[in-house]
Design an enzyme around this catalytic site. Structure first.
Site, PDB file in Angstrom:
ATOM      1  N   HIS A  98      -6.424  -7.250   0.075  1.00  9.22           N
ATOM      2  CA  HIS A  98      -6.571  -5.855  -0.344  1.00  9.22           C
ATOM      3  C   HIS A  98      -5.768  -5.591  -1.620  1.00  9.22           C
ATOM      4  O   HIS A  98      -4.674  -6.119  -1.795  1.00  9.22           O
ATOM      5  CB  HIS A  98      -6.060  -4.920   0.760  1.00  9.22           C
ATOM      6  CG  HIS A  98      -6.687  -5.163   2.096  1.00  9.22           C
ATOM      7  ND1 HIS A  98      -6.108  -5.974   3.057  1.00  9.22           N
ATOM      8  CD2 HIS A  98      -7.841  -4.712   2.634  1.00  9.22           C
ATOM      9  CE1 HIS A  98      -6.874  -6.002   4.132  1.00  9.22           C
ATOM     10  NE2 HIS A  98      -7.935  -5.251   3.900  1.00  9.22           N
TER      11      HIS A  98
ATOM     12  N   ASP B 161      -4.333 -12.796   4.114  1.00  8.19           N
ATOM     13  CA  ASP B 161      -5.517 -12.265   4.785  1.00  8.19           C
ATOM     14  C   ASP B 161      -6.810 -12.532   4.026  1.00  8.19           C
ATOM     15  O   ASP B 161      -7.890 -12.119   4.467  1.00  8.19           O
ATOM     16  CB  ASP B 161      -5.380 -10.770   5.071  1.00  8.19           C
ATOM     17  CG  ASP B 161      -4.791  -9.973   3.929  1.00  8.19           C
ATOM     18  OD1 ASP B 161      -4.492 -10.571   2.870  1.00  8.19           O
ATOM     19  OD2 ASP B 161      -4.607  -8.758   4.083  1.00  8.19           O
TER      20      ASP B 161
ATOM     21  N   HIS C  74       0.822  -1.218   0.000  1.00  8.22           N
ATOM     22  CA  HIS C  74       0.000   0.000   0.000  1.00  8.22           C
ATOM     23  C   HIS C  74       0.858   1.272   0.000  1.00  8.22           C
ATOM     24  O   HIS C  74       0.298   2.381   0.002  1.00  8.22           O
ATOM     25  CB  HIS C  74      -0.927   0.026   1.210  1.00  8.22           C
ATOM     26  CG  HIS C  74      -1.950  -1.061   1.231  1.00  8.22           C
ATOM     27  ND1 HIS C  74      -2.759  -1.348   0.159  1.00  8.22           N
ATOM     28  CD2 HIS C  74      -2.303  -1.948   2.208  1.00  8.22           C
ATOM     29  CE1 HIS C  74      -3.564  -2.357   0.456  1.00  8.22           C
ATOM     30  NE2 HIS C  74      -3.296  -2.743   1.689  1.00  8.22           N
TER      31      HIS C  74
ATOM     32  N   ASP D 125      -3.040 -10.604  -2.080  1.00  9.43           N
ATOM     33  CA  ASP D 125      -3.548 -10.109  -0.805  1.00  9.43           C
ATOM     34  C   ASP D 125      -5.062  -9.877  -0.868  1.00  9.43           C
ATOM     35  O   ASP D 125      -5.625  -9.650  -1.945  1.00  9.43           O
ATOM     36  CB  ASP D 125      -2.844  -8.793  -0.471  1.00  9.43           C
ATOM     37  CG  ASP D 125      -2.970  -8.375   0.974  1.00  9.43           C
ATOM     38  OD1 ASP D 125      -2.080  -8.720   1.763  1.00  9.43           O
ATOM     39  OD2 ASP D 125      -3.961  -7.691   1.299  1.00  9.43           O
TER      40      ASP D 125
END
Length: 347
Positions: A195, A282, A158, A193
């Protein structure tokens, strides 16, 4: 397969982040390291520390202005009257092309995208060595290893060229990809991921020499919200070199594997010399963020299919937060990866 990890990566210890306006304990804790190490060692991997490659490979991805900020902001923040123990911004610019403030509060807002990346006294040290682990993994593969796992913590996907976000400060995946690209390799990144890897996408968005692919929960309803939509294909020289494969919330093994097959097809068409995998765990059903419901057996199959994509691979740890199953999920992925690699060698 090697695990690359430095003990200094434990030092960063974020305390809080905001969820729906309320402070919650940060799930990006040093204890993640022990869970991940246990899973990697149970899969037969041997741990080694990275050497210090200096700031150059990191500065190849991040601006000097941002790196200076990361190295100095906590000390300057502590000089503010009544400052909190961690650097957390409370004001952000409405656009990036603005004047650059001198004040620590203004710089924090400029260089930190959200309140999920608090900077403490040891953040820079841990982020620096996390990036060094990714660099060392690339060098090991360049030297002849088929695949290497970089236990990067704090994570990185990120982080943009000049701002942090979502627990991330230095973009380890992008640093690894750039390290290889500067040595003349065609590089593809595959983000697995929960995200979207928004920082990685934006770092390479205008480039055609690095392919970026991400499988993630639909950003229309999930973090990071503003990036990761399927219409985002790159721009300029990078048009067509970015592929986003969003999944509906609650998708499980079948949905994830279906998208992985699409990702594999695009990566094959790009014909990379090296695959850099942003390995998030995740997407697991029991992860604290709970957006997808991938199982341990699903991670094993994901690992198997990833190993078939490229003959050289760097695995960079991204998300995957504390749950009793975290180490087991990494173990499942790594064992699946070994099975896939063995099968590929027989073909």
């Amino acid at each position: 397969m090697k695990v690359i990890f430095h003990e200094a990566q434990r030092a960063h210890y974020p305390q809080h982040f905001l969820v729906a306006g309320l402070p919650r304990p940060s799930p990006e804790q040093p204890a993640r390291i022990d869970a991940l190490l246990s899973g990697a060692c149970a899969a037969g991997l041997e741990v080694s520390a990275p050497r210090d490659h200096g700031l150059g490979p990191i500065a190849a991805v991040h601006t000097s202005e941002y790196l200076a900020f990361l190295q100095t902001i906590h000390d300057r923040w502590q000089q503010l009257d009544g400052a909190a123990p961690e650097v957390i911004p409370n004001v952000h610019p409405d656009r990036r092309m603005v004047g650059y403030p001198i004040a620590p509060v203004g710089q924090a807002g400029y260089h930190m995208a959200d309140t999920a990346c608090p900077i403490g006294p040891e953040t820079w040290k841990s982020a620096y060595w996390s990036a060094q682990s990714a660099i060392q993994a690339v060098d090991a593969v360049m030297a002849g290893d088929r695949a290497v796992y970089a236990l990067c913590r704090p994570p990185g996907h990120h982080a943009f060229a000049d701002f942090a976000g979502g627990f991330c400060f230095l973009n380890n995946t992008a640093v690894a990809a750039e390290r290889a690209a500067r040595q003349g390799l065609r590089v593809a990144t595959l983000d697995l991921d929960l995200h979207h890897g928004n920082g990685t996408q934006c770092i390479f968005y205008g480039r055609g020499d690095v392919l970026t692919v991400s499988i993630h929960a639909d950003p229309a309803v999930f973090y990071p919200f503003f990036w990761g939509h399927s219409a985002e294909r790159g721009e300029g020289a990078g048009l067509g070199a970015n592929l986003n494969l969003p999944l509906p919330l609650g998708a499980g093994d079948d949905g994830f594997l279906s998208m992985l097959d699409k990702a594999a097809d695009r990566i094959a068409a790009f014909a990379p010399d090296l695959l850099v995998v942003a390995l998030g765990l995740d997407a697991f059903a029991g992860d604290p963020f709970g957006g997808l419901v991938v199982t341990a057996e699903g991670f094993r199959e994901i690992g198997k299919r990833v190993a078939r994509i490229s003959h050289r691979c760097v695995l960079v740890q991204e998300g995957g937060y504390l749950s009793p199953e975290l180490g087991n999920n990494l173990n499942a992925f790594l064992n699946g990866f070994k099975d896939g690699a063995d099968e590929s060698q027989l073909v």
